[in-house]
Design a protein around this motif. Structure first.
Motif, PDB file in Angstrom:
ATOM      1  N   LEU B 137       0.828  -1.217   0.000  1.00 46.39           N
ATOM      2  CA  LEU B 137       0.000   0.000   0.000  1.00 46.39           C
ATOM      3  C   LEU B 137       0.856   1.257   0.000  1.00 46.39           C
ATOM      4  CD1 LEU B 137      -2.887  -0.987   2.454  1.00 46.39           C
ATOM      5  CD2 LEU B 137      -2.493  -1.662   0.094  1.00 46.39           C
ATOM      6  N   LEU B 140       1.668   3.278  -3.477  1.00 44.91           N
ATOM      7  CA  LEU B 140       0.859   4.414  -3.942  1.00 44.91           C
ATOM      8  C   LEU B 140       1.415   5.737  -3.440  1.00 44.91           C
ATOM      9  CD1 LEU B 140      -2.644   2.854  -3.322  1.00 44.91           C
ATOM     10  CD2 LEU B 140      -1.701   3.459  -5.559  1.00 44.91           C
ATOM     11  N   THR B 141       1.973   5.723  -2.233  1.00 41.86           N
ATOM     12  CA  THR B 141       2.571   6.943  -1.672  1.00 41.86           C
ATOM     13  C   THR B 141       3.891   7.260  -2.364  1.00 41.86           C
ATOM     14  OG1 THR B 141       1.560   6.487   0.473  1.00 41.86           O
ATOM     15  CG2 THR B 141       3.415   7.999   0.462  1.00 41.86           C
ATOM     16  N   ALA B 149      -3.254  13.390  -7.379  1.00 36.32           N
ATOM     17  CA  ALA B 149      -3.703  13.081  -6.016  1.00 36.32           C
ATOM     18  C   ALA B 149      -5.062  12.386  -5.994  1.00 36.32           C
ATOM     19  CB  ALA B 149      -3.749  14.358  -5.174  1.00 36.32           C
ATOM     20  N   ARG B 152      -4.647   8.681  -6.533  1.00 40.43           N
ATOM     21  CA  ARG B 152      -4.034   7.997  -5.379  1.00 40.43           C
ATOM     22  C   ARG B 152      -5.076   7.812  -4.270  1.00 40.43           C
ATOM     23  NH1 ARG B 152       0.068  12.286  -5.514  1.00 40.43           N
ATOM     24  NH2 ARG B 152       0.424  12.019  -3.280  1.00 40.43           N
ATOM     25  N   LEU B 153      -5.872   8.854  -4.015  1.00 38.85           N
ATOM     26  CA  LEU B 153      -6.910   8.739  -2.989  1.00 38.85           C
ATOM     27  C   LEU B 153      -7.946   7.692  -3.392  1.00 38.85           C
ATOM     28  CD1 LEU B 153      -8.225   9.616  -0.351  1.00 38.85           C
ATOM     29  CD2 LEU B 153      -9.363  11.488  -1.597  1.00 38.85           C
ATOM     30  N   TYR B 156      -6.565   4.291  -2.673  1.00 40.12           N
ATOM     31  CA  TYR B 156      -6.604   3.954  -1.246  1.00 40.12           C
ATOM     32  C   TYR B 156      -8.025   3.612  -0.807  1.00 40.12           C
ATOM     33  CZ  TYR B 156      -1.772   4.945  -0.015  1.00 40.12           C
ATOM     34  OH  TYR B 156      -0.409   4.880   0.103  1.00 40.12           O
ATOM     35  N   GLU B 157      -8.987   4.393  -1.241  1.00 43.87           N
ATOM     36  CA  GLU B 157     -10.357   4.146  -0.798  1.00 43.87           C
ATOM     37  C   GLU B 157     -10.855   2.809  -1.354  1.00 43.87           C
ATOM     38  OE1 GLU B 157     -12.698   7.780  -1.323  1.00 43.87           O
ATOM     39  OE2 GLU B 157     -11.770   8.505   0.538  1.00 43.87           O
ATOM     40  N   MET B 160      -9.259   0.022   0.735  1.00 41.80           N
ATOM     41  CA  MET B 160      -9.870  -0.126   2.058  1.00 41.80           C
ATOM     42  C   MET B 160     -11.223  -0.827   1.943  1.00 41.80           C
ATOM     43  SD  MET B 160      -7.572   0.791   3.922  1.00 41.80           S
ATOM     44  CE  MET B 160      -6.101   0.970   2.929  1.00 41.80           C
TER      45      MET B 160
END
Lengths: 354, 354
Positions: B137, B140-141, B149, B152-153, B156-157, B160
């Motif tokens: 994970l 992605l950072t 951005a 990338r968000l 992540y969402e 999750m």
């Protein structure tokens, strides 16, 4: 603000119950985890997730991580009540690591009752613990405080940074545990604590800073405070184990000399190996390595630590770290009440058993 | 594009080695995990992370999840070579779940060698497996493809969402395993597969869609394809265990009737309990529950499945799901080569043992 820190605990537990209800049904599952493609089995998920999670939480725990988060939020001038769901993030993560650590260590007791894997089986306990690593991260996506996208992304990136380091710290600790010799020095020991224990503290502080949109220097300062406090706390914990054991010499209880019996490479052990005569250092390592120590062996190990000045050394380091923690937040402009509470956390570190 | 799917494997392994080198040093640790506050112990981290990870990877595995990701990326008109680090995300996650699942099940063998927890100890294996949940994970950072951005968000969402459901699926499966009766029906079984196995497939497909900026309908379609394929694959796996066992009747090997011995509530078992005479259904459940079955008991259970038409039923459902998977990507405008490869994955599901 609540009068004392402990007053927050019921509100934190209510917020956790909003995220993982004590009784799970299909409506909850759909709203938290999304619609099923076919059909959820809420009975199975109750037994696999909610029941073990609440069993652990109901055994106690002071919810310090959630409370510290709320202290920061208030210190940053926001209403803590609005951010309660976010306070659950480090708290659920912390309890997840407890379940997983107990499986890793083969622990028997947790908070006075059988460890979760002994109640529910290793499979259920482990899956529940791991679920508790991802469940809180979903809170950012649910976004109860309606945060702008850049802060949600910053929070995820911060969490990935810290959770990766947590596993490095745990990895170092386990590796040393499995080694015969004391191979590492003080700096590696402090790093292990900074990663293993400190990163969860850093999550508390950085999350509060990120969601209330503090400048990077402030986020960095509160992260340092939390890391230093956590490292001091970890050392304090190890000192308590030794002092408790010395105080109980002759009582021959199970609680006597736990860390020595487990072969833990604490800061005191590392210091004593470096500062004792070679044959005494050798003897200490042999006792740590052995599986069948008598109480006399344990007492001998403890006396080697004392004779090397290692307990005093560790206490000085812990007090120094706690002082550094207080210095880290100097000049951030917190109100007196917040400063008092944040100091209280650093004092609790060393004095909690008195 | 590589001629055959398997040609990608060495490139995938090289990309994984860029993320977790076979030999770890302080420079790597600083660049991937950030500067230490004090000092890393690279020797300890080598033994806790890199050694077990590469032990598992070097035992084999086809890296299908990484390859499927690259097929999607190419299908979306991008150069797969540019996105190799992202292809490692589902692959490392998948291998992490293998290590953790083996601890949960108390498995003895993995890919022909002792399960990792039997080689390195439960603590090291479990911590490595869990580290492999967070390590990918972080990619992605690090952002090797310089994504905006919002993507990338979104990634992540998405992660999750899917990783939470993965643990729901695993939780359902484990709960049923621990229950005496077959309590659930076909819809819950399919949901368990969709969550437990399907979500990792969905990660593969959705990640490829998100990082190449596809519209939501396309992301949804490829996610459906991947979930359906994964569920079909899971059912195919269970069928293979039964057919393999029937073919081996009388050989009395360890490999004989594994799922029955483990008491797995497969789609065939659920179907047979629903469609057999009550006393036959009762007998099947008793055999699944018992710890001390003879080979004759196992054969009897297998014959109950056959007599109820449950093997044929499961095969029909798997073929139907595979057909639905192919239909899900119809009209997405993939080139013929991509369509051929994506069809190949759905056929492999049922025919891989022939």
């Amino acid at each position: 603000m609540r009068e004392t820190l402990a007053d927050w605990r019921p509100a934190v537990d209510e917020a956790i119950a909003d995220l993982v209800p004590r009784e799970i049904d299909d409506d909850y599952l759909e709203s938290f985890f999304g619609s099923p493609t076919y059909e959820y089995d809420s009975t199975g998920i109750q037994g696999a997730l909610s029941t073990p999670l609440w069993d652990l939480l109901d055994r106690g725990g002071k919810r310090w991580r959630a409370v510290l988060f709320l202290v920061f939020v208030e210190g940053f001038g926001e209403d803590p009540a609005e951010y309660l769901p976010y306070a659950c993030i480090p708290e659920i993560l912390h309890n997840g690591t407890i379940i997983v650590d107990d499986v890793e260590d083969g622990a028997t007791i947790r908070r006075g009752e059988p460890a979760l894997h002994r109640v529910y089986g290793r499979d259920i306990a482990l899956n529940a613990g791991n679920a508790m690593y991802f469940l809180p991260l979903k809170i950012l996506t649910r976004d109860p405080a309606d945060l702008p996208a850049d802060r949600r992304l910053a929070a995820y990136e911060m969490l990935m940074y810290e959770l990766n380091r947590t596993h490095l710290g745990q990895g170092m600790d386990i590796s040393w545990h499995n080694e015969r010799e004391v191979r590492v020095g003080v700096e590696e020991y402090l790093e292990m604590c900074a990663c293993k224990t400190g990163c969860l503290g850093r999550i508390v502080a950085r999350l509060a800073a990120i969601i209330t949109d503090q400048p990077p220097a402030v986020e960095q300062a509160v992260a340092n405070y939390a890391e230093l406090t956590a490292v001091a706390f970890q050392i304090g914990d190890d000192i308590l184990d030794v002092e408790h054991s010395l105080g109980r010499a002759g009582e021959f209880g199970k609680e006597f000399g736990n860390d020595i019996r487990e072969g833990k490479k604490t800061l005191m052990v590392i210091h004593a190996v470096e500062h004792s005569e070679p044959e005494r250092a050798r003897r200490l390592q042999d006792i740590l390595e052995a599986d069948d120590n008598t109480d006399a062996d344990i007492l001998e190990a403890l006396s080697i630590l004392e004779a090397a000045g290692s307990v005093d050394y560790a206490r000085d380091r812990a007090l120094e770290l706690a002082a550094d923690a207080r210095a880290a937040i100097d000049g951030l402009g917190f109100d007196d009440e917040t400063n008092r509470k944040l100091r209280e956390f650093t004092e609790f570190v060393i004095e909690r058993d008195e």
